[in-house]
Design an enzyme around this catalytic site. Structure first.
Site, PDB file in Angstrom:
ATOM      1  N   HIS B 335      -0.352  73.516  35.350  1.00  0.00           N
ATOM      2  CA  HIS B 335       0.209  73.878  35.207  1.00  0.00           C
ATOM      3  C   HIS B 335       0.410  73.766  33.239  1.00  0.00           C
ATOM      4  O   HIS B 335       0.755  72.172  33.841  1.00  0.00           O
ATOM      5  CB  HIS B 335       1.183  74.918  35.992  1.00  0.00           C
ATOM      6  CG  HIS B 335       2.177  75.726  35.532  1.00  0.00           C
ATOM      7  ND1 HIS B 335       3.270  75.190  34.117  1.00  0.00           N
ATOM      8  CD2 HIS B 335       2.847  76.665  35.686  1.00  0.00           C
ATOM      9  CE1 HIS B 335       4.327  76.247  34.375  1.00  0.00           C
ATOM     10  NE2 HIS B 335       3.788  77.171  34.269  1.00  0.00           N
ATOM     11  N   ARG B 378      -1.973  78.373  32.133  1.00  0.00           N
ATOM     12  CA  ARG B 378      -3.157  78.062  33.702  1.00  0.00           C
ATOM     13  C   ARG B 378      -4.027  79.349  32.983  1.00  0.00           C
ATOM     14  O   ARG B 378      -4.405  79.541  32.528  1.00  0.00           O
ATOM     15  CB  ARG B 378      -2.671  78.870  34.425  1.00  0.00           C
ATOM     16  CG  ARG B 378      -1.150  78.567  34.695  1.00  0.00           C
ATOM     17  CD  ARG B 378      -0.767  78.835  36.204  1.00  0.00           C
ATOM     18  NE  ARG B 378       0.373  79.590  36.522  1.00  0.00           N
ATOM     19  CZ  ARG B 378       0.744  80.177  37.039  1.00  0.00           C
ATOM     20  NH1 ARG B 378       0.187  80.531  38.723  1.00  0.00           N
ATOM     21  NH2 ARG B 378       2.303  81.350  37.161  1.00  0.00           N
ATOM     22  N   LYS B 381      -4.176  82.863  32.725  1.00  0.00           N
ATOM     23  CA  LYS B 381      -2.747  83.523  32.554  1.00  0.00           C
ATOM     24  C   LYS B 381      -3.411  84.322  30.625  1.00  0.00           C
ATOM     25  O   LYS B 381      -3.523  82.961  30.041  1.00  0.00           O
ATOM     26  CB  LYS B 381      -2.331  82.686  33.176  1.00  0.00           C
ATOM     27  CG  LYS B 381      -1.688  82.878  34.270  1.00  0.00           C
ATOM     28  CD  LYS B 381      -0.828  83.304  34.838  1.00  0.00           C
ATOM     29  CE  LYS B 381       0.284  82.818  34.380  1.00  0.00           C
ATOM     30  NZ  LYS B 381       1.523  84.071  35.557  1.00  0.00           N
ATOM     31  N   ASP B 384       1.194  82.254  25.219  1.00  0.00           N
ATOM     32  CA  ASP B 384       2.710  82.116  25.774  1.00  0.00           C
ATOM     33  C   ASP B 384       2.936  80.835  24.621  1.00  0.00           C
ATOM     34  O   ASP B 384       2.695  80.128  24.450  1.00  0.00           O
ATOM     35  CB  ASP B 384       3.299  81.699  26.961  1.00  0.00           C
ATOM     36  CG  ASP B 384       4.927  82.102  26.468  1.00  0.00           C
ATOM     37  OD1 ASP B 384       5.638  81.512  25.575  1.00  0.00           O
ATOM     38  OD2 ASP B 384       5.799  82.096  27.879  1.00  0.00           O
ATOM     39  N   CYS B 386       5.666  78.851  23.746  1.00  0.00           N
ATOM     40  CA  CYS B 386       6.094  77.993  24.672  1.00  0.00           C
ATOM     41  C   CYS B 386       4.368  76.527  25.128  1.00  0.00           C
ATOM     42  O   CYS B 386       5.358  75.571  25.298  1.00  0.00           O
ATOM     43  CB  CYS B 386       7.373  78.241  25.721  1.00  0.00           C
ATOM     44  SG  CYS B 386       6.120  78.361  27.684  1.00  0.00           S
ATOM     45  N   TYR B 387       3.699  76.960  25.202  1.00  0.00           N
ATOM     46  CA  TYR B 387       3.002  76.186  25.604  1.00  0.00           C
ATOM     47  C   TYR B 387       2.386  75.404  24.161  1.00  0.00           C
ATOM     48  O   TYR B 387       1.373  74.397  24.602  1.00  0.00           O
ATOM     49  CB  TYR B 387       1.763  76.681  26.986  1.00  0.00           C
ATOM     50  CG  TYR B 387       2.341  77.004  27.699  1.00  0.00           C
ATOM     51  CD1 TYR B 387       2.681  77.012  28.703  1.00  0.00           C
ATOM     52  CD2 TYR B 387       1.898  78.671  28.131  1.00  0.00           C
ATOM     53  CE1 TYR B 387       2.765  77.059  29.860  1.00  0.00           C
ATOM     54  CE2 TYR B 387       2.752  79.185  28.827  1.00  0.00           C
ATOM     55  CZ  TYR B 387       3.179  78.441  30.463  1.00  0.00           C
ATOM     56  OH  TYR B 387       3.383  78.729  31.524  1.00  0.00           O
ATOM     57  N   ASP B 430       7.729  84.443  22.653  1.00  0.00           N
ATOM     58  CA  ASP B 430       6.772  84.262  24.004  1.00  0.00           C
ATOM     59  C   ASP B 430       5.705  84.498  23.102  1.00  0.00           C
ATOM     60  O   ASP B 430       4.300  83.787  22.363  1.00  0.00           O
ATOM     61  CB  ASP B 430       7.289  84.741  24.619  1.00  0.00           C
ATOM     62  CG  ASP B 430       5.702  84.643  25.769  1.00  0.00           C
ATOM     63  OD1 ASP B 430       4.369  84.776  25.657  1.00  0.00           O
ATOM     64  OD2 ASP B 430       5.822  85.141  27.039  1.00  0.00           O
ATOM     65  N   ASP B 437      14.279  83.801  22.309  1.00  0.00           N
ATOM     66  CA  ASP B 437      15.121  83.329  22.997  1.00  0.00           C
ATOM     67  C   ASP B 437      15.326  81.810  22.766  1.00  0.00           C
ATOM     68  O   ASP B 437      14.468  81.795  22.005  1.00  0.00           O
ATOM     69  CB  ASP B 437      15.079  83.555  24.337  1.00  0.00           C
ATOM     70  CG  ASP B 437      13.464  82.892  24.488  1.00  0.00           C
ATOM     71  OD1 ASP B 437      13.359  81.636  24.723  1.00  0.00           O
ATOM     72  OD2 ASP B 437      13.054  83.592  25.441  1.00  0.00           O
ATOM     73  N   HIS B 440      12.431  79.568  23.951  1.00  0.00           N
ATOM     74  CA  HIS B 440      10.618  79.988  22.989  1.00  0.00           C
ATOM     75  C   HIS B 440      11.357  79.628  21.473  1.00  0.00           C
ATOM     76  O   HIS B 440      10.168  78.643  20.480  1.00  0.00           O
ATOM     77  CB  HIS B 440      10.420  81.224  22.685  1.00  0.00           C
ATOM     78  CG  HIS B 440       9.733  81.266  24.207  1.00  0.00           C
ATOM     79  ND1 HIS B 440      10.273  81.928  25.134  1.00  0.00           N
ATOM     80  CD2 HIS B 440       8.626  81.346  24.541  1.00  0.00           C
ATOM     81  CE1 HIS B 440       9.520  82.320  26.836  1.00  0.00           C
ATOM     82  NE2 HIS B 440       8.229  81.698  25.904  1.00  0.00           N
TER      83      HIS B 440
END
Lengths: 315, 499
Positions: B335, B378, B381, B384, B386-387, B430, B437, B440
């Site tokens: 993850h 992942r 998935k 996003d 934030c990754y 995201d 937010d 993020h």
């Protein structure tokens, strides 16, 4: 909580829940209900009151802000003090937690609290945990915390009975569910300390190949296949598995493959082959060709990585 | 019932359900197949509210958007499975399932049979929850990339600044109580984001206020809590120390950090397996909490052999067959967030090379997809923003240690600048369709930083150096191990070394 018993807190002076500084940065404008509920719970915590009404106060506080870890800590102290190792009472607490969990599926605090309760319990049962786990995964098939907790349970109870079947059912529902694939690896690596017996491994390879045939462009099943070889077969790809992977990349290694590249069914099959070829100097040429095709046609966004892999071949 | 009426009713319903604290009930009711439009609206509003705090790697469950935001395009009907005539399905099958980059137009056809008879498509395409979810995102991203094809992407710095300044200049509305036990995080995210965009934007006035606020969050003995009157918590303590580092020792504030007390407390959180847990009585023990302990101890100069004993082995055991790291050493799923924590933790220990770095590099690289260009956390998935940091930082760490290149930074930068921000709303998000937010905003900007510089390390992890990759970077360079601007970290570390 309309059916909850009425508790009296009249003797409790709610503690302030903020520093009360003028101009405090990022001051949350708490509403009255929050100030009261949290203030009472904090006052009870300061007195270290371990009582049914204190337990109720923590559930009210946790309902308002599930991430309020201080109240989870306090709740655990209360449960320990009131119920000790009384299994029936601890089951009641687990019932409350089940309900809360269903309503707060992504919360961090639930799971370590749950583990602590089971460790405290005189006769914990995996059977009791299964329905809530099933329901949580049904609702969100990749919920990280739930899968992790399930693995903790399996090890805690030492019971692998349902696990492969459970993972299979999730993979049947969605073959791309990586969490379910990981769960299979967890079972294989932990069920038998020395690793899975030969026939189990053969069965697992067969299963994985079937799933790949169903959906060839699936990183989860190909990663798993590679994992089986890396973890249990010294990372050595045998001719049969090479043949299998080649069947998804027809013509790619033909001498006269055109510049545009043939159509293939799976870039992950090509990756699998490239990795295997890269392990042996005699097949570096094929590895280079595979990496180049990935870079040029099938997975160009990873071109820096493919270039790095090609450079490593000569190194 | 028209959409507007439905929406108003939905808001009303939502208000009631929020009051009764029963969002999930409404959510389930709606998902159970109710065709009532208002119920669907209600559930979508719930999702809007909750998604910000629940879906991604949450250092806290951060409900960071003000108010309720409702986007009508959430009402788009979910794509029907196996609809061969659906252009989106066609695009998806073409680019994702087949991994080819054939122009989509070739597949657009009036005749459904034509498509189904295309041998390349007829084979083995399988529609599941995973593919349906991704298809939606692919469509949103493709739309934006198409619309912005000729636009040189830039960061809307001033808009984002106003978004961050708002949180630092106003009391927060009552619904922000979801962050009540994570208050140092909000300070760290906003201060770090401002500082990365322009060192001058984090004013001395705000720094002073941050110091006062964090003093309210501290125990007398030293460790930091989620807020006033709460108990100490390992990940809140991490956010508090990073936030204090961002305060530039204003008014000598760094001297107020009781590092002996924090060190003693860290020792009490150490578990027999080598990891650290988040609290003395309860709390998870995983790669995240362990990283938070290591980062703070390293920054404060108290990373002793006693503290480090067994930690390396714990983190190494979190690496999985996929190459990334999971939360716990029992073969959890790899993850992005936990992989960052484990890789950064190993780097702090000087043990990065002891993990399988080749597989880690491979796993990082596989997080980037051709269509979205951004990173997922992942396998299978969704992308996003934030990754961009969690995974992008791991890529930067590997790069710094000379362990290989894994991601395409310029393409990731394009995802960030085109898909993670919009002219309509300040703050970063995201993915398209999500609300910005603070979580993020911080991590997308930190990820952006990792795309605009290359990194190298000479002696120790606190001294990672950077070199520009773009002529005019939008943000300052971040240290990808500690999550702070490189110069900020260096000053804080120097101060503590001399203490």
């Amino acid at each position: 909580m309309s059916d909850a018993p009425e508790f009296q807190y009249d003797d409790i002076e709610p503690l302030p829940i903020s520093g009360g500084q003028e101009g405090e940065l990022c001051q949350i404008m708490y509403d009255g209900e929050y100030r009261t509920v949290m203030g009472i719970a904090r006052a009870l915590l300061q007195k270290l009151e371990f009582s049914e009404r204190a337990l109720h106060a923590t559930s009210q506080a946790i309902d308002l802000v599930p991430a309020f870890y201080t109240m989870w800590n306090y709740r655990f102290q209360i449960v320990k003090a009131l119920y000790g190792t009384d299994g029936a009472e601890l089951n009641r607490e687990l019932d409350w937690l089940d309900e809360f969990t269903l309503n707060n599926p992504k919360n961090y605090q639930i799971w370590s609290y749950r583990q602590a309760l089971l460790r405290l319990h005189p006769s914990p049962e995996f059977q009791r945990e299964l329905p809530i786990l099933q329901s949580m995964i049904d609702d969100d098939t990749k919920n990280y915390h739930v899968w992790s907790y399930r693995r903790w349970c399996v090890l805690f109870f030492g019971d692998f009975t349902n696990e492969l079947q459970f993972a299979s059912s999730l993979i049947a529902r969605d073959v791309y569910n990586n969490s379910a694939w990981c769960h299979r690896m967890f079972v294989l690596k932990n069920q038998v300390p020395k690793g899975p017996p030969a026939e189990a491994l053969t069965g697992e390879l067969h299963y994985t190949k079937k799933q790949i045939e169903l959906a060839p462009q699936n990183i989860s099943s190909w990663n798993y296949l590679r994992g089986l070889y890396d973890e249990f077969l010294d990372g050595k790809a045998d001719p049969a598995i090479m043949e299998f992977a080649l069947s998804f990349t027809p013509g790619i290694f033909a001498a006269d493959a055109s510049d545009t590249g043939p159509q293939i069914q799976s870039s992950y099959a090509l990756e699998f082959l490239a990795r295997a070829y890269a392990k042996n100097e005699d097949t570096f040429a094929q590895a280079r060709k595979a990496y180049q095709a990935l870079s040029d046609h099938f997975d160009p966004i990873r071109k820096n990585f493919w270039a790095y892999k090609i450079r490593s071949l000569t190194a | 019932m028209n959409t507007a009426t439905a929406f108003l009713e939905a808001c009303n319903e939502l208000y009631i359900t929020l009051k009764e604290n029963a969002i999930p009930t409404a959510w389930r009711g709606a998902r159970a197949g109710s065709s009532c439009e208002s119920a669907v609206c209600a559930c979508l509003v719930c999702v809007c509210v909750l998604s910000a705090c629940t879906h991604c790697f949450p250092f806290t469950r951060a409900l960071c958007s003000f108010g309720l935001v409702f986007r009508t395009n959430h009402l788009k009907k979910p794509p029907a499975p196996m609809a061969g005539s659906d252009l989106r399905t066609v695009r998806f099958i073409n680019t994702q399932l087949l991994g080819r980059r054939r122009p989509t137009v070739e597949l657009v056809s009036e005749d459904e049979h034509d498509l189904q008879e295309d041998p390349a498509i007829a084979m083995n395409s399988l529609s599941t929850e995973t593919t349906a979810d991704r298809e939606e995102v692919l469509f949103d991203c493709a739309e934006l990339y198409e619309a912005l094809a000729d636009v040189e992407p830039t960061l809307f710095k001033h808009a984002h600044r106003s978004y961050l300044d708002y949180a630092l200049g106003h009391p927060l509305p009552p619904q922000m109580k979801a962050l009540d036990a994570s208050q140092p995080w909000l300070l760290y995210w906003t201060a770090c984001a401002l500082r990365l965009m322009d060192p001058q934007w984090l004013t001395q006035d705000v720094q002073r206020k941050m110091v006062h606020k964090l003093a309210l969050c501290a125990l007398d003995s030293g460790p930091y809590c989620g807020g006033f009157g709460q108990q100490a918590h390992l990940v809140c303590n991490y956010a508090a120390i990073n936030a204090l580092a961002l305060c530039d020792n204003i008014d000598g504030c760094w001297a107020s950090i009781k590092r002996e007390g924090i060190y003693e407390w860290l020792l009490t959180l150490k578990m027999p397996g080598g990891g650290f847990r988040t609290g003395a009585l309860l709390g998870e023990c995983d790669s995240r909490s362990t990283y938070c302990a290591l980062s703070v101890a390293s920054m404060l100069g108290v990373l002793t052999p006693e503290l480090c004993e067994g930690v390396e082995a714990f983190l190494l055991r979190c690496q999985t067959y996929e190459g990334g790291f999971g939360a716990c050493p029992h073969e959890d799923e790899a993850h992005g967030g936990y992989t960052f924590c484990a890789a950064a933790g190993l780097a702090i220990l000087g043990s990065l090379r002891k993990c399988d770095t080749a597989k880690l590099l491979d796993w990082c690289s596989a997080r980037q997809t051709n269509e979205e260009k951004g990173l997922s956390g992942r396998s299978n998935k969704l992308v996003d923003g934030c990754y961009s940091y969690w995974v992008g930082a791991v890529a930067a760490i590997l790069e710094a240690y000379g362990l290989g290149e894994s991601i395409d930074k310029s393409q990731l930068r394009e995802y960030i600048l085109k898909c993670c921000q919009s002219k309509e709303r300040p703050g970063l998000r995201d993915k398209p369709g999500k609300s910005p937010d603070y979580y993020h905003t911080a991590y997308v900007l930190m990820g952006l930083s990792a795309t605009e510089y290359s990194f190298s390390v000479r002696d120790c992890p606190q001294r990672i150096q950077s070199a520009r990759l773009v002529e005019q970077p939008d943000v300052e360079p971040v240290n990808p191990i500690f999550g702070l601007p490189i110069d900020v970290l260096a000053r804080f570390v120097d101060y503590n070394a001399a203490r």
